[in-house]
Design an enzyme around this catalytic site. Structure first.
Site, mmCIF file in Angstrom:
data_model
loop_
_atom_site.group_PDB
_atom_site.id
_atom_site.type_symbol
_atom_site.label_atom_id
_atom_site.label_comp_id
_atom_site.label_asym_id
_atom_site.label_seq_id
_atom_site.Cartn_x
_atom_site.Cartn_y
_atom_site.Cartn_z
ATOM 1 N N GLY A 154 0.733 -1.319 -0.113
ATOM 2 C CA GLY A 154 -0.079 0.010 0.057
ATOM 3 C C GLY A 154 0.815 1.243 -0.073
ATOM 4 C CD GLU A 170 -4.798 0.394 -4.831
ATOM 5 O OE1 GLU A 170 -5.706 -0.525 -4.822
ATOM 6 O OE2 GLU A 170 -4.676 1.474 -4.353
ATOM 7 C CG LEU A 185 -7.791 4.962 9.617
ATOM 8 C CD1 LEU A 185 -8.678 5.821 9.088
ATOM 9 C CD2 LEU A 185 -6.269 5.859 9.723
ATOM 10 N N GLY A 187 -8.441 -0.036 -2.759
ATOM 11 C CA GLY A 187 -8.183 -1.576 -3.064
ATOM 12 C C GLY A 187 -8.031 -2.553 -2.231
#
Length: 432
Positions: free
Chosen positions: A224, A247, A322, A345
């Site tokens: 990420g 991604e 989070l 994603g």
């Protein structure tokens, strides 16, 4: 007409390129590094002058060019942003709007992989504007750093306007656009946004060490955005035959390629190539990406399809969250009562990695927030569920990790309390 003549016939100023966009139009823009600054400035100028009463703007992940033009607060009474992934730009717009009883941003909840379908089937796009790399002698541009929904939106829109930037890297893969498909061309040699990530905190480094230990030779990586994924990448340079199907392509992953740790030899799909759908970094990273046949750009509805992800063995997916509740459900997009980002994603890669033979889906978070005063492991989420508890596999904090697969609700609660900050463990244990 040959390619050069076709190009010349379509080359106009930015003002002329956007002149045909009418009131109430649905306009989509390239996301992140693919934002077209000259075209965005021309649209904002038209609105300011009153020659364009207003329009709807559709997009994912804005950056500085949009923030300085079409996403200025004073224009949001006429330009209506329909945003599918918030950044600090939209959060600030929403903060200002809340103080004045306004809603300047329309947040559209969606998975990143669904964006092409929304922009081609659910929205009637009047125009798509995007930055592309320069045309080659045969008439082909590429979408550079932003394949994502761009390759679909470009063909779905009634009018396609491209901003040709010599700084945009020319990429390989499913990213070609022919001059015959374009309605108007603008040239602008603006520097690409140069994104720097903060240095990792001690907590980030502890989490990165835990995750890196789970990455074996031959693993296929998805990382990420942010400091933590780059910290993980920095610890993997001694691995062999890693693959990339991600991604977002970042400098951390690029350095793994340059180190020789990534070969993509063991991948089932796109063997020998690193697959991505959009890219963000710095100038050195864009230079690395330019004309590099080992990098394969593909649309997001392919890259993020869990069925496609799972075709590769040993996928390791690393994403941040989070909040994690005591059953394992994750909120990765909502904070302090407000929408903070979007689902992106995450769930696609959680599911793809879990379905991969030998795969590992890893959700990571520092155990506390707000200077240690708030636990990120909570009895119940304070926002939407981004990753359902049925899908969550491995959760990592600076205090360790747990694999929730096959664990009962009570076992999950005990395991997650065990990696929460010690300050909050007693409180969490007493919660129902």
């Amino acid at each position: 007409m040959n390619a050069a003549d076709s190009y010349a016939s379509k080359l106009v100023s930015a003002d002329a390129a956007v002149a045909a966009i009418g009131a109430g139009a649905n306009v989509a823009m390239g996301m992140a590094i693919s934002e077209p600054p000259a075209l965005l400035a021309a649209l904002a100028s038209r609105v300011e002058r009153g020659s364009l009463p207003g329009f709807n703007l559709w997009y994912f992940h804005s950056l500085l060019h949009a923030g300085a033009t079409v996403l200025r607060y004073e224009l949001t009474d006429r330009i209506r942003p329909h945003c599918m992934f918030l950044t600090g730009i939209e959060r600030e717009l929403m903060r200002k709007g809340e103080a004045q009883g306004r809603h300047p941003v329309e947040f559209v909840p969606t998975a990143f992989s669904e964006a092409p379908r929304i922009l081609s089937e659910r929205v009637s796009l009047d125009a798509f504007i995007v930055t592309v790399s320069p045309m080659d002698r045969n008439g082909w541009f590429t979408f550079g750093t932003g394949n994502d929904y761009a390759t679909t939106a470009a063909r779905a829109a009634k009018r396609l306007i491209v901003e040709v930037n010599p700084n945009m890297p020319r990429v390989f893969g499913d990213s070609l656009l022919h001059v015959s498909e374009v309605d108007a061309i603008v040239e602008n040699a603006a520097p690409l946004p140069d994104l720097a990530f903060p240095m990792p905190s001690p907590e980030d480094e502890a989490i990165a060490r835990t995750i890196a230990a789970m990455v074996d030779d031959g693993a296929c990586l998805q990382m990420g955005i942010g400091t933590l994924p780059n910290a993980v990448c920095a610890l993997l340079h001694d691995r062999k035959d890693l693959g990339i199907h991600t991604e977002l392509l970042t400098p951390g992953l690029a350095r793994l390629v340059e180190s020789g740790a990534v070969t993509n030899r063991r991948k089932t799909t796109y063997t020998g190539r690193s697959v991505f759908t959009f890219a963000m970094g710095d100038k050195a990273f864009y230079d690395f990406l330019d004309d590099n046949p080992s990098m394969h750009s593909a649309p997001v509805h392919i890259v993020n399809d869990p069925r496609h992800i799972a075709k590769n063995d040993n996928v390791v997916s690393v994403n941040a969250t989070l909040q994690v509740d005591l059953s394992g459900a994750c909120n990765s997009e909502h904070m302090m009562g407000r929408q903070y980002s979007g689902s992106g994603g995450q769930l696609d890669f959680v599911r793809g990695a879990r379905a991969s033979k030998g795969g590992k889906s890893i959700i990571a978070c520092v155990s506390t927030a707000k200077d240690g005063t708030i636990s990120r492991i909570v009895p119940a989420l304070n926002g939407p569920v981004t990753t359902p508890r049925n899908d969550t596999q491995i959760v990592v904090t600076e205090y360790g990790w747990t694999d929730l697969t096959g664990k009962s609700l009570l076992e999950r609660k005990e395991a997650l309390i065990g990696i929460a900050h010690p300050r909050f463990r007693e409180e969490l244990a007493s919660s129902s």
